[in-house]
Design a protein around this motif. Sequence first.
Motif, PDB file in Angstrom:
ATOM      1  N   LEU A 195      -6.216   4.473 -15.320  1.00 18.06           N
ATOM      2  CA  LEU A 195      -5.973   3.858 -14.020  1.00 18.06           C
ATOM      3  C   LEU A 195      -5.733   2.369 -14.206  1.00 18.06           C
ATOM      4  O   LEU A 195      -6.328   1.731 -15.073  1.00 18.06           O
ATOM      5  CB  LEU A 195      -7.174   4.055 -13.092  1.00 18.06           C
ATOM      6  N   ALA A 196      -4.856   1.803 -13.349  1.00 16.37           N
ATOM      7  CA  ALA A 196      -4.588   0.377 -13.429  1.00 16.37           C
ATOM      8  C   ALA A 196      -3.920  -0.084 -12.140  1.00 16.37           C
ATOM      9  O   ALA A 196      -3.512   0.721 -11.307  1.00 16.37           O
ATOM     10  CB  ALA A 196      -3.700   0.047 -14.630  1.00 16.37           C
TER      11      ALA A 196
ATOM     12  N   GLY B  64     -10.094   3.767  -6.412  1.00 13.53           N
ATOM     13  CA  GLY B  64     -10.687   2.450  -6.216  1.00 13.53           C
ATOM     14  C   GLY B  64      -9.613   1.437  -5.854  1.00 13.53           C
ATOM     15  O   GLY B  64      -8.770   1.677  -4.991  1.00 13.53           O
ATOM     16  N   ASP B  65      -9.609   0.306  -6.546  1.00 13.88           N
ATOM     17  CA  ASP B  65      -8.620  -0.747  -6.292  1.00 13.88           C
ATOM     18  C   ASP B  65      -7.316  -0.502  -7.035  1.00 13.88           C
ATOM     19  O   ASP B  65      -6.376  -1.308  -6.927  1.00 13.88           O
ATOM     20  CB  ASP B  65      -9.182  -2.116  -6.707  1.00 13.88           C
ATOM     21  N   ASN B  66      -7.234   0.549  -7.793  1.00 12.86           N
ATOM     22  CA  ASN B  66      -6.040   0.813  -8.597  1.00 12.86           C
ATOM     23  C   ASN B  66      -4.954   1.504  -7.762  1.00 12.86           C
ATOM     24  O   ASN B  66      -5.251   2.207  -6.797  1.00 12.86           O
ATOM     25  CB  ASN B  66      -6.397   1.708  -9.786  1.00 12.86           C
ATOM     26  N   ARG B  67      -3.709   1.311  -8.158  1.00 10.20           N
ATOM     27  CA  ARG B  67      -2.613   1.984  -7.476  1.00 10.20           C
ATOM     28  C   ARG B  67      -1.729   2.777  -8.440  1.00 10.20           C
ATOM     29  O   ARG B  67      -0.727   3.360  -8.034  1.00 10.20           O
ATOM     30  CB  ARG B  67      -1.751   0.974  -6.707  1.00 10.20           C
TER      31      ARG B  67
ATOM     32  N   ASP C 165      -4.057  10.228   1.835  1.00  9.64           N
ATOM     33  CA  ASP C 165      -4.855   9.349   2.685  1.00  9.64           C
ATOM     34  C   ASP C 165      -5.191   8.074   1.910  1.00  9.64           C
ATOM     35  O   ASP C 165      -5.970   8.106   0.955  1.00  9.64           O
ATOM     36  CB  ASP C 165      -6.129  10.071   3.121  1.00  9.64           C
ATOM     37  N   ALA C 166      -4.612   6.941   2.328  1.00  9.73           N
ATOM     38  CA  ALA C 166      -4.794   5.693   1.590  1.00  9.73           C
ATOM     39  C   ALA C 166      -6.255   5.262   1.535  1.00  9.73           C
ATOM     40  O   ALA C 166      -6.726   4.764   0.513  1.00  9.73           O
ATOM     41  CB  ALA C 166      -3.942   4.590   2.212  1.00  9.73           C
ATOM     42  N   ALA C 167      -6.995   5.454   2.634  1.00  8.83           N
ATOM     43  CA  ALA C 167      -8.403   5.052   2.653  1.00  8.83           C
ATOM     44  C   ALA C 167      -9.237   5.939   1.739  1.00  8.83           C
ATOM     45  O   ALA C 167     -10.103   5.455   0.994  1.00  8.83           O
ATOM     46  CB  ALA C 167      -8.938   5.107   4.082  1.00  8.83           C
ATOM     47  N   ALA C 168      -9.003   7.239   1.770  1.00 10.00           N
ATOM     48  CA  ALA C 168      -9.780   8.168   0.940  1.00 10.00           C
ATOM     49  C   ALA C 168      -9.525   7.950  -0.547  1.00 10.00           C
ATOM     50  O   ALA C 168     -10.454   7.974  -1.355  1.00 10.00           O
ATOM     51  CB  ALA C 168      -9.444   9.614   1.326  1.00 10.00           C
TER      52      ALA C 168
ATOM     53  N   VAL D  22       0.881  -1.165   0.000  1.00 12.73           N
ATOM     54  CA  VAL D  22       0.000   0.000   0.000  1.00 12.73           C
ATOM     55  C   VAL D  22       0.917   1.212   0.000  1.00 12.73           C
ATOM     56  O   VAL D  22       1.727   1.397   0.905  1.00 12.73           O
ATOM     57  CB  VAL D  22      -0.918   0.012   1.229  1.00 12.73           C
ATOM     58  N   GLY D  23       0.830   2.015  -1.024  1.00 10.27           N
ATOM     59  CA  GLY D  23       1.777   3.113  -1.186  1.00 10.27           C
ATOM     60  C   GLY D  23       1.679   4.160  -0.100  1.00 10.27           C
ATOM     61  O   GLY D  23       0.684   4.255   0.632  1.00 10.27           O
ATOM     62  N   GLY D  24       2.724   4.959  -0.013  1.00  8.51           N
ATOM     63  CA  GLY D  24       2.783   6.024   0.976  1.00  8.51           C
ATOM     64  C   GLY D  24       1.974   7.238   0.565  1.00  8.51           C
ATOM     65  O   GLY D  24       1.110   7.178  -0.321  1.00  8.51           O
ATOM     66  N   ALA D  25       2.257   8.356   1.211  1.00  8.45           N
ATOM     67  CA  ALA D  25       1.496   9.593   1.001  1.00  8.45           C
ATOM     68  C   ALA D  25       2.097  10.395  -0.158  1.00  8.45           C
ATOM     69  O   ALA D  25       3.306  10.628  -0.203  1.00  8.45           O
ATOM     70  CB  ALA D  25       1.510  10.430   2.275  1.00  8.45           C
ATOM     71  N   LEU D  26       1.239  10.846  -1.072  1.00  6.53           N
ATOM     72  CA  LEU D  26       1.672  11.638  -2.226  1.00  6.53           C
ATOM     73  C   LEU D  26       0.718  12.799  -2.452  1.00  6.53           C
ATOM     74  O   LEU D  26      -0.501  12.621  -2.467  1.00  6.53           O
ATOM     75  CB  LEU D  26       1.704  10.767  -3.493  1.00  6.53           C
TER      76      LEU D  26
END
Length: 257
Positions: free
Chosen positions: A215-216, A179-182, A168-171, A142-146
């Motif tokens: 997005l992917a 969504g589910d993309n990173r 905010d990873a949850a937001a 789960v990536g950090g803050a950007l």
Amino acid sequence: MSTTRIAVRGDGRRARIARLEAGRFVGPRPVSVDGTRVRIALVGLCATLLAGDDVRIDIDVGRGVQLDLIEPSGMVAYDAKGARSSWAGTITVAEGSAVTWSCAPFVVAAGADTSRDFDIELGPRAALLMRETLVLGRSREVGGALRSRLRADHEGRPLLHEDLDLRDAAARAAPGILGDNRVLGTVALLGVTPPSLVGTHETTLAGPGGLARALAVEAHHTQDRLDDTWWRWHRVVAEASTGGAQEEPGPVTAPAA
């Protein structure tokens, strides 16, 4: 703070590199000068982004020049145990000139807290085409803050001002955001309007320009989806800056740092 500085100039017939100054983190390497066209590679000089790193790149393009920037390898913002890091690019493009910049993936590792900023100023009949891939986390992370910001003005007027707060990873995992993309891939065409739009991921701006996004889960998927947009819009920039199509650049192997 460590600033990499690039300046190119031209006389209407031939371009020249007026300044090529390496910072602590990034070194510019000349690849070719062909007529009014200059190609420069941005080569990483050390591991970065670490705690407290502040990378800055300043690009100044004179009249009647096309500058192609290449990044042979990506950049990772590492876990800095709560400390912040930053990356910022300033681009000034004079009348009748153009810049293309195919940015390598920018990866935000788990635990990182980083910002990425572009400040762009375009003169009359100036154009910029930029490709960017933001990757939140390495494999299975789960990536950090950007926080990613872009401010582009054309002839002194706002063209595209954008602030993507993905800290905010949850937001950011909410529907309608990532969504589910990173991975968020972007191709931005600034200063000239694309002649046509292909697919639902392309849109025009209120001023001269266009934006395409994908997005992917994996970076190469966004790149595959945006390749066609990149090359079509690359030809638009070449024609706008020279009055005719140019040969598309091939793969580049950058000199060793």
